[in-house]
Write an enzyme that holds these catalytic residues in place. Sequence first.
Site, PDB file in Angstrom:
ATOM      1  N   CYS A  39       0.776  -1.014  -0.366  1.00 29.03           N
ATOM      2  CA  CYS A  39       0.282   0.144   0.040  1.00 29.03           C
ATOM      3  C   CYS A  39       1.282   1.328   0.101  1.00 29.03           C
ATOM      4  O   CYS A  39       2.009   1.183   0.236  1.00 29.03           O
ATOM      5  CB  CYS A  39      -0.692   0.180   1.569  1.00 29.03           C
ATOM      6  N   ASP A  41       0.693   3.631   1.962  1.00 28.45           N
ATOM      7  CA  ASP A  41       0.319   3.967   2.836  1.00 28.45           C
ATOM      8  C   ASP A  41       1.894   4.482   3.641  1.00 28.45           C
ATOM      9  O   ASP A  41       2.743   3.771   3.482  1.00 28.45           O
ATOM     10  CB  ASP A  41      -0.963   3.430   3.877  1.00 28.45           C
ATOM     11  N   ARG A  43       2.808   4.629   6.840  1.00 27.11           N
ATOM     12  CA  ARG A  43       3.286   3.247   7.454  1.00 27.11           C
ATOM     13  C   ARG A  43       3.718   2.138   7.853  1.00 27.11           C
ATOM     14  O   ARG A  43       3.762   1.450   8.696  1.00 27.11           O
ATOM     15  CB  ARG A  43       2.006   3.877   8.343  1.00 27.11           C
ATOM     16  N   HIS A  98      -2.668  -4.561   4.687  1.00 22.56           N
ATOM     17  CA  HIS A  98      -2.144  -3.815   6.553  1.00 22.56           C
ATOM     18  C   HIS A  98      -3.557  -3.283   7.430  1.00 22.56           C
ATOM     19  O   HIS A  98      -4.343  -3.162   6.839  1.00 22.56           O
ATOM     20  CB  HIS A  98      -1.282  -3.035   6.288  1.00 22.56           C
ATOM     21  N   CYS A 101      -6.260   0.255   7.315  1.00 20.27           N
ATOM     22  CA  CYS A 101      -5.844   0.388   5.782  1.00 20.27           C
ATOM     23  C   CYS A 101      -7.237   1.426   4.954  1.00 20.27           C
ATOM     24  O   CYS A 101      -7.846   0.972   5.388  1.00 20.27           O
ATOM     25  CB  CYS A 101      -5.711  -0.829   4.800  1.00 20.27           C
TER      26      CYS A 101
END
Length: 192
Positions: A39, A41, A43, A98, A101
Site C-alpha cells: 500500500c 500508506d 506507515r 495492512h 487500511c
Amino acid sequence: MRDLAEGVERFQRDVFPAKADLFARLATTHRPQTLFIGCSDARVVPELITQREPGELFVIRTAGNLVPAHTPGPDGVAASIEYAVAVLGVRDIVVCGHSACGAMTALAGGDDFSAVPAVGRWLRHAGCTTGAPAGSTVNRVDALIRDNVTAQLANLATHPPVARALASGALTLHGWVYDIPTGTVERLAPTA
C-alpha cells in the site's frame, strides 16, 4: 521540506559511507529476487518490515495495494509487473495488505467518493466490496483487508508474464497482512 533535506544530509554523511561498497555494486547490478506490492500508506515500509537492503526488493506501492487485472493499453502497474517478472526474473511476488487500511475502511463504510472520483474509480479494483461479514466495522475491515489481498493475487495471475512464470514453476505468489500496532505479518494461504 527541511526535514527531508536534513535526512538527505544524514544519509550522505552517515549511511552512504558505511554502505559505499553496496551502492557501488548497485550502480551496475539490479537483481532483486522479490516483487513486493504494498500500500502507498506511509506507515507500511516494505524494506523496513522485511529488513532488506537497497536492491533486494522491487517495490510497487498503490493505494490499497491494488493490482488491476490485466487489460490491453498503457498501465504503470502492469508495466512494473512485466518488468519485474520478464526482465528482472523475480522468483516471488508478495502482495501485502495492512491493518487500518484507509482504502478498505472506506469500502467497508460505503464512503462517498464524489469529492475524490479518481480514488473511487481506483478502489473498484479491490474486487472485494461485497460479502463482507456482518458485525462491527473493525471486523468488516479486517475481512476486507484479507479478501483484498486474495483478490489482488488473482488479478496478478491474469498478467501474461505472471501466468507464464507460474505455469513454468518459476514464480510463487504470497499474500501477507501486516499489523501496524504489533509488527506481525500474517501469511495467508499460499497460492501457486
